[in-house]
Scaffold this motif. Structure first.
Motif, short mmCIF file in Angstrom:
data_model
loop_
_atom_site.label_atom_id
_atom_site.label_comp_id
_atom_site.label_asym_id
_atom_site.label_seq_id
_atom_site.Cartn_x
_atom_site.Cartn_y
_atom_site.Cartn_z
N SER A 171 1.33 1.73 6.98
CA SER A 171 0.06 1.80 6.24
C SER A 171 -0.53 0.39 6.15
CB SER A 171 0.27 2.37 4.83
OG SER A 171 1.18 1.59 4.09
N GLN A 172 -1.87 0.32 6.25
CA GLN A 172 -2.55 -0.96 6.18
C GLN A 172 -3.58 -0.96 5.05
OE1 GLN A 172 -6.03 -1.75 7.95
NE2 GLN A 172 -5.64 -3.81 8.75
N TYR A 173 -3.73 -2.10 4.38
CA TYR A 173 -4.64 -2.28 3.25
C TYR A 173 -5.44 -3.55 3.52
CZ TYR A 173 -0.70 0.52 1.62
OH TYR A 173 0.32 1.45 1.52
N ALA A 174 -6.77 -3.43 3.63
CA ALA A 174 -7.56 -4.58 4.08
C ALA A 174 -8.75 -4.87 3.16
CB ALA A 174 -8.03 -4.33 5.50
N HIS A 175 -9.38 -6.03 3.41
CA HIS A 175 -10.51 -6.57 2.63
C HIS A 175 -10.07 -6.94 1.21
CE1 HIS A 175 -12.93 -5.39 6.00
NE2 HIS A 175 -12.87 -4.09 5.75
N LEU A 176 -8.84 -7.35 1.04
CA LEU A 176 -8.26 -7.64 -0.27
C LEU A 176 -8.78 -8.97 -0.82
CD1 LEU A 176 -4.57 -6.69 0.65
CD2 LEU A 176 -6.27 -5.23 -0.48
N SER A 177 -8.76 -9.08 -2.15
CA SER A 177 -9.11 -10.35 -2.79
C SER A 177 -7.84 -11.14 -3.12
CB SER A 177 -9.91 -10.11 -4.08
OG SER A 177 -9.15 -9.34 -4.99
N GLN A 178 -6.77 -10.46 -3.41
CA GLN A 178 -5.49 -11.11 -3.70
C GLN A 178 -4.35 -10.27 -3.11
OE1 GLN A 178 -4.75 -12.04 -7.82
NE2 GLN A 178 -6.88 -12.63 -8.21
N ILE A 179 -3.30 -10.97 -2.65
CA ILE A 179 -2.11 -10.30 -2.12
C ILE A 179 -0.92 -10.65 -3.03
CG2 ILE A 179 -0.50 -10.19 -0.18
CD1 ILE A 179 -2.86 -10.80 1.67
N HIS A 180 -0.18 -9.66 -3.46
CA HIS A 180 0.93 -9.87 -4.41
C HIS A 180 2.30 -9.58 -3.81
CE1 HIS A 180 -2.04 -9.25 -8.00
NE2 HIS A 180 -2.24 -10.39 -7.35
N VAL A 181 2.38 -9.45 -2.50
CA VAL A 181 3.67 -9.22 -1.84
C VAL A 181 3.81 -10.19 -0.68
CG1 VAL A 181 3.89 -6.78 -2.49
CG2 VAL A 181 2.63 -7.40 -0.41
N HIS A 206 -14.67 -2.79 -1.33
CA HIS A 206 -13.95 -1.54 -1.06
C HIS A 206 -12.56 -1.87 -0.52
CE1 HIS A 206 -15.39 -2.44 3.04
NE2 HIS A 206 -14.41 -1.65 3.48
N LEU A 207 -11.74 -0.85 -0.42
CA LEU A 207 -10.43 -0.99 0.22
C LEU A 207 -10.46 -0.21 1.53
CD1 LEU A 207 -7.35 -1.68 0.21
CD2 LEU A 207 -7.01 0.57 -0.84
N HIS A 208 -10.10 -0.89 2.60
CA HIS A 208 -9.96 -0.23 3.90
C HIS A 208 -8.49 0.16 4.04
CE1 HIS A 208 -10.64 0.47 8.25
NE2 HIS A 208 -9.42 -0.05 8.40
N PHE A 209 -8.24 1.46 4.28
CA PHE A 209 -6.86 1.97 4.33
C PHE A 209 -6.62 2.67 5.67
CE2 PHE A 209 -3.98 5.62 3.46
CZ PHE A 209 -2.82 4.91 3.15
N GLU A 210 -5.52 2.30 6.32
CA GLU A 210 -5.16 2.91 7.60
C GLU A 210 -3.73 3.46 7.56
OE1 GLU A 210 -5.68 0.47 11.04
OE2 GLU A 210 -7.73 -0.14 10.49
#
Length: 234
Positions: A171-181, A206-210
């Protein structure tokens, strides 16, 4: 007849009446005493027996009521325990299952859409959310990409995270403002991994999810159809 004889003779009826009255009185007294004795004889043991029978019945009724109450309480306790166990199992199942990456959202661009914003058809599902919305892992797994430049997939994705879920699913999560992992970190379903944003090639927050078959761009499948097959409503 002499006066004395006449006197004695005249007294006899009176004495007879007195004796009769005494006898009658004695008989009445004996009858009364007899009845009293009979009551005493019948009342003492009998009354004790009757009282004991009534008390026993009352005790039996109380015992039955207490037994019923105890059974009801036991059944209620067992039901509550069963409900707690079921709730824990449901929570564990939910925690181990798939979910949407954000809780509140509006769907925007869908998988396969055409447009000037993409060099190819849209490769994921966009969830319109404000900047700073908590992004959660859609399923448990291991982080394989995390960082700017799409985590290595290109600047169009902005800051991004990719998680491996095993069996060739990512799974992919994109256009984030902060990454916590970070890369190599193990995460659980529902765990906070980032905050949504508007980085990269984005027309708005928005959140782009793949969902992908590999960790790399170009292997995406329809994420909504995938989640539906996992029992997740989107």
């Amino acid at each position: 007849m002499s006066k004395r004889a006449s006197f004695q003779h005249s007294r006899r009826p009176s004495l007879s009446r007195v004796r009769g009255a005494v006898v009658a009185a004695g008989l009445g007294a004996s009858m009364v005493l007899g009845v009293g004795a009979a009551f005493a004889a019948a009342g003492a043991p009998g009354s004790v027996s009757l009282i004991s029978s009534g008390a026993a019945e009352s005790v039996a009724q109380q015992a039955a009521a207490q037994s019923k109450a105890a059974k009801t309480a036991k059944a209620a306790k067992a039901k509550a325990k069963a409900e707690r166990v079921a709730a824990k199992k449901a929570a564990a199942k939910k925690a181990a299952g798939w979910r949407t990456p954000v809780s509140r959202y509006e769907l925007s661009a869908s998988f396969g859409n055409d447009g000037a914003r993409w060099s190819h058809k849209h490769s994921g599902q966009d969830f319109a959310v404000p900047v700073g919305t908590k992004v959660e892992a859609a399923h448990g797994g291991t982080v394989v990409k995390a960082g700017p430049n799409g985590g290595g997939d290109g600047p169009a994705y902005g800051k991004a995270v990719v998680i491996s879920h095993g069996n060739g699913t990512y799974s992919q999560y994109a256009h984030l403002s902060q990454i916590h992992v970070h890369i190599g970190q193990t995460v659980k379903a529902g765990q906070k991994i980032a905050l949504s944003g508007n980085t990269g090639n984005s027309s708005g927050p928005h959140l782009h999810f793949e969902i992908r078959n590999t960790p790399h761009y170009g292997s995406a499948v329809n994420p909504v159809s995938f989640l539906h097959k996992k029992g997740v409503l989107v």
